[in-house]
Design an enzyme around this catalytic site. Structure first.
Site, PDB file in Angstrom:
ATOM      1  N   GLU A 241      -3.746   7.762  -5.355  1.00 19.43           N
ATOM      2  CA  GLU A 241      -3.695   6.911  -6.556  1.00 19.43           C
ATOM      3  C   GLU A 241      -4.783   7.358  -7.529  1.00 19.43           C
ATOM      4  O   GLU A 241      -5.956   7.409  -7.139  1.00 19.43           O
ATOM      5  CB  GLU A 241      -3.909   5.447  -6.197  1.00 19.43           C
ATOM      6  CG  GLU A 241      -2.750   4.858  -5.423  1.00 19.43           C
ATOM      7  CD  GLU A 241      -3.004   3.461  -4.918  1.00 19.43           C
ATOM      8  OE1 GLU A 241      -2.056   2.818  -4.433  1.00 19.43           O
ATOM      9  OE2 GLU A 241      -4.171   2.995  -4.980  1.00 19.43           O
TER      10      GLU A 241
ATOM     11  N   ARG B   2       0.855  -1.180   0.000  1.00 20.66           N
ATOM     12  CA  ARG B   2       0.000   0.000   0.000  1.00 20.66           C
ATOM     13  C   ARG B   2       0.894   1.234   0.000  1.00 20.66           C
ATOM     14  O   ARG B   2       1.981   1.240   0.578  1.00 20.66           O
ATOM     15  CB  ARG B   2      -0.933   0.033   1.225  1.00 20.66           C
ATOM     16  CG  ARG B   2      -2.098  -0.953   1.164  1.00 20.66           C
ATOM     17  CD  ARG B   2      -3.099  -0.538   0.094  1.00 20.66           C
ATOM     18  NE  ARG B   2      -4.303  -1.355   0.098  1.00 20.66           N
ATOM     19  CZ  ARG B   2      -4.456  -2.463  -0.618  1.00 20.66           C
ATOM     20  NH1 ARG B   2      -3.456  -2.896  -1.380  1.00 20.66           N
ATOM     21  NH2 ARG B   2      -5.588  -3.137  -0.591  1.00 20.66           N
TER      22      ARG B   2
ATOM     23  N   HIS C  99      -1.538   1.192  -9.402  1.00 22.62           N
ATOM     24  CA  HIS C  99      -2.079   0.109  -8.562  1.00 22.62           C
ATOM     25  C   HIS C  99      -2.777  -0.945  -9.428  1.00 22.62           C
ATOM     26  O   HIS C  99      -3.978  -1.170  -9.328  1.00 22.62           O
ATOM     27  CB  HIS C  99      -3.067   0.665  -7.522  1.00 22.62           C
ATOM     28  CG  HIS C  99      -3.273  -0.277  -6.369  1.00 22.62           C
ATOM     29  ND1 HIS C  99      -3.808   0.129  -5.162  1.00 22.62           N
ATOM     30  CD2 HIS C  99      -3.037  -1.614  -6.236  1.00 22.62           C
ATOM     31  CE1 HIS C  99      -3.873  -0.899  -4.333  1.00 22.62           C
ATOM     32  NE2 HIS C  99      -3.420  -1.971  -4.965  1.00 22.62           N
TER      33      HIS C  99
END
Length: 351
Positions: free
Chosen positions: A297, A268, A316
Site C-alpha cells: 500500500e 486487509r 487504504h
C-alpha cells in the site's frame, strides 16, 4: 469581630489565594510526559497535534533520530499511526522508561506484541472508533463499482460525444444479494446499511450471530463460505488479518463466485491472493473488484490492477475522515494517560 480580626482574616485569605495561585503555576510548569510520535504527512496530521499536546510533550520521530541520546530517557509512550514508527527490539531496548505503545486503529498486525510485552510495555489500540467510517467506505465502494461512478466521472472529463456509452451501464444495488464474510462489529454495521437498500444479506462468520441479531438486519447465516460465494452479487470482506485469513480468497474461492459478481475488500490486502484476483479479472471469472486495501500500500503506479476499468483501488482510506481521526487520536491519549497513571488502559491488546 473587631477591626484587627477583620484585617487578620483578610491577610489569611490573601495568603491562601497566593498559595493557590503558586500551586496552579507549579502545575502549569510541571513537565509533561514525553511521547514519541510522527507528526506530519506519514503519521498523525498536524491539525490533530493539539489534542495530544494538552497532556504530553511530543517528540517527533525526526527529532528523535537527530537527538536520540538526549531523548531516550524521557520517552514514556509511543503513538503509532499506520506504520510511521517501527517498534523493533532495538528501539524498545533503547527506551528504559517506555510504558505503552498505542496504535491508532484496530489492526495491530504490524506490531510484535509478545516482543513489546517482554519489555514490560503494554500495547493498546482504538477499537470501535473506526467502525462507522469503515462500514461507510464498504458501501461507498459497492455503490461506486455497481453504478460505475469513476467511469462516469472520467466520461464527464474526457468525453468525445454527448451520448452515454453502453459500457457505462451499471447494476442496481437495491434488491441484490450481499455476502458479508466477517460479521463482527463492522460487518454488522455494513449489514445495517445494506438493509436500507433492501438487499438480501448473507453472512459467514466463525461464530453465528444470535437469532435476534440476524432478524434485526435480515441476515441469513451461511455455515460454509462456499454457499455465500455462489449466491452473492457482491462479496464484502470484513475479517481481521490472521494466519487463518491470509489469502482467504484465492483462485478456488474466486471460481465459486458468479461471473456477474463483485469482490469488495475493506479488511486487509493479504486476505486476498492478488495474483489470483488479477487472473480472475483477466479471464472474466468475476465482473469487478473494489479494494480499499492491497499489498503493498499504495500499489506501484504500473501495477496491473490499476489498469482495469472495472477495478477501483483506494489507498487504504476507509477510516480517513476528520471525525474518525480526531476520536482516534483522543482515544490514543486516553489509553496513554491511563497507563502512565498506573491505571488499566481501556483498550489494552493482549495475546
Amino acid at each position: 469581630m473587631d477591626l484587627r480580626q477583620i484585617m487578620e482574616e483578610k491577610e489569611r485569605k490573601k495568603l491562601k489565594e497566593t498559595e493557590r495561585a503558586e500551586g496552579a503555576d507549579l502545575m502549569e510548569t510541571k513537565e509533561k510526559p514525553c511521547i514519541l510520535a510522527t507528526i506530519g504527512q506519514e503519521g498523525i496530521y498536524k491539525c490533530f497535534a493539539s489534542c495530544i499536546e494538552k497532556h504530553f510533550t511530543i517528540i517527533n520521530s525526526d527529532t528523535f533520530v537527530q537527538e536520540r541520546e538526549l531523548l531516550v530517557h524521557k520517552i514514556q509512550a509511543i503513538f503509532v499511526l499506520g506504520q510511521s514508527i517501527k517498534v523493533d527490539h532495538s528501539l524498545l531496548q533503547s527506551l528504559p522508561k517506555l510504558k505503552v505503545v498505542v496504535n491508532g486503529g484496530v489492526g495491530v498486525d504490524h506490531l510484535d506484541i509478545p516482543l513489546i510485552n517482554s519489555f514490560g510495555v503494554k500495547v493498546c489500540n482504538t477499537p470501535h472508533v473506526v467502525d462507522n467510517a469503515t462500514a461507510d467506505i464498504g458501501m461507498g465502494l459497492m455503490l461506486a463499482s455497481a453504478r460505475k461512478l469513476v467511469q462516469g466521472h472520467n466520461f464527464s472529463q474526457y468525453h468525445e460525444s454527448e451520448s452515454l456509452l453502453e459500457s457505462l451501464l451499471g447494476n442496481d444495488v437495491s434488491g441484490a444479494t450481499l455476502g458479508i464474510i466477517g460479521m463482527g462489529r463492522i460487518g454488522y454495521k455494513v449489514a445495517k446499511r445494506a438493509q436500507g437498500f433492501d438487499m438480501k444479506i448473507l453472512y459467514h462468520n466463525r461464530h453465528r450471530r444470535t437469532e435476534e441479531e440476524e432478524k434485526a438486519v435480515g441476515a441469513v447465516y451461511c455455515e460454509k463460505m462456499e454457499e455465500l460465494l455462489k449466491k452473492s452479487d457482491f462479496v464484502m470482506l470484513v475479517v481481521n488479518l490472521s494466519p487463518q485469513t491470509q489469502k482467504l480468497i484465492g483462485a478456488k474461492e474466486l471460481a465459486m463466485m458468479k461471473p456477474s459478481s463483485t469482490l469488495i475488500n475493506i479488511s486487509r490486502g493479504l486476505v486476498v491472493d492478488q495474483d489470483a484476483l488479477l487472473d480472475a479479472l483477466q479471464r472474466n471469472i468475476i465482473k469487478a473488484a473494489a479494494l480499499d486495501v492491497t499489498y503493498p500500500e499504495p500499489l506501484p503506479r504500473d501495477h496491473p490492477l490499476l489498469s482495469f476499468p472495472n477495478v477501483i483501488v483506494l489507498p487504504h482510506m476507509g477510516t480517513h475522515t476528520v471525525e474518525t481521526t480526531r476520536v482516534k487520536v483522543e482515544t490514543m491519549v486516553i489509553n496513554a494517560l491511563a497507563t502512565l497513571n498506573g491505571e488499566q488502559p481501556p483498550n489494552e491488546v493482549k495475546i
